[in-house]
Design an enzyme around this catalytic site. Sequence first.
Site, PDB file in Angstrom:
ATOM      1  N   ARG A   1       6.675  39.208  51.443  1.00 53.68           N
ATOM      2  CA  ARG A   1       5.457  40.010  51.326  1.00 53.68           C
ATOM      3  C   ARG A   1       5.725  41.138  50.329  1.00 53.68           C
ATOM      4  NH1 ARG A   1       8.650  41.507  54.964  1.00 53.68           N
ATOM      5  NH2 ARG A   1       8.884  43.592  55.760  1.00 53.68           N
TER       6      ARG A   1
ATOM      7  N   ASN B   1      23.363  32.238  39.162  1.00 52.45           N
ATOM      8  CA  ASN B   1      24.659  32.572  39.735  1.00 52.45           C
ATOM      9  C   ASN B   1      25.178  31.427  40.605  1.00 52.45           C
ATOM     10  OD1 ASN B   1      26.943  34.097  40.430  1.00 52.45           O
ATOM     11  ND2 ASN B   1      25.749  35.990  40.499  1.00 52.45           N
TER      12      ASN B   1
ATOM     13  N   HIS C   1       7.811  17.379  52.457  1.00 48.96           N
ATOM     14  CA  HIS C   1       7.896  16.125  53.196  1.00 48.96           C
ATOM     15  C   HIS C   1       6.622  15.905  54.006  1.00 48.96           C
ATOM     16  CE1 HIS C   1      12.039  15.558  52.014  1.00 48.96           C
ATOM     17  NE2 HIS C   1      12.198  16.859  52.203  1.00 48.96           N
TER      18      HIS C   1
ATOM     19  N   THR D   1       6.761  31.807  50.015  1.00 52.97           N
ATOM     20  CA  THR D   1       5.852  30.721  50.364  1.00 52.97           C
ATOM     21  C   THR D   1       4.558  30.761  49.568  1.00 52.97           C
ATOM     22  OG1 THR D   1       4.853  32.012  52.141  1.00 52.97           O
ATOM     23  CG2 THR D   1       6.763  30.645  52.721  1.00 52.97           C
TER      24      THR D   1
ATOM     25  N   GLY E   1      19.979  37.167  45.850  1.00 50.33           N
ATOM     26  CA  GLY E   1      20.835  36.173  46.479  1.00 50.33           C
ATOM     27  C   GLY E   1      20.248  35.589  47.751  1.00 50.33           C
TER      28      GLY E   1
END
Length: 185
Positions: free
Chosen positions: A180, A85, A115, A165, A142
């Site tokens: 989670r 989208n 990084h 993550t 979204g």
Amino acid sequence: MTNSERMKMAAGEWYTCLDTELEDLRVRARDAVFEHNSLPPRQRGNMGPALRALLGGSGEGARIEAPFHCAYGFNLFLGDGTFLNAGCTILDTAPVRIGKRTLLGPNVQIYCAEHHREASGRQAGLEVARPVTIGDHAWIGGSAVILAGVSIGEGAIVGAGAVVTRDVAANTTVVGNPARAVMRR
């Protein structure tokens, strides 16, 4: 013999993004993205021609709404019927594979680069690229953010605004920051 920065990036080694070859590749991607984002919708169709040619792979019926941004494009692989989208950003320093019939909501962000932890390393442009894989029939809500090295299983749902993550198992719903599991189907 020293590998090029592009070769280091592809191998998942530390490389400097300040390299001229990598910058030339990013300029090529920006040109293709600019064309895609600037074409009238009826003329663009599912994807601008320069962007389609740039991608690593694009399945039948894959669609990217404008505006869109990617870092390189050649590391992005879309399955049949995949839908991205408006507002999606994919920093594809490593391969990003999005399965068939997977839906990404508006403003989803996928970041493959990590990084350097030391300020001096960041100033030198050091980063390492980790791939992202999203299975078939997944739904990414979204404004979700998917970080480097994450795999999301087939049929999984990532709630809007989640920051992913860690890997998400197939047919699991995750929400929150960090994401989670709240449900497994």
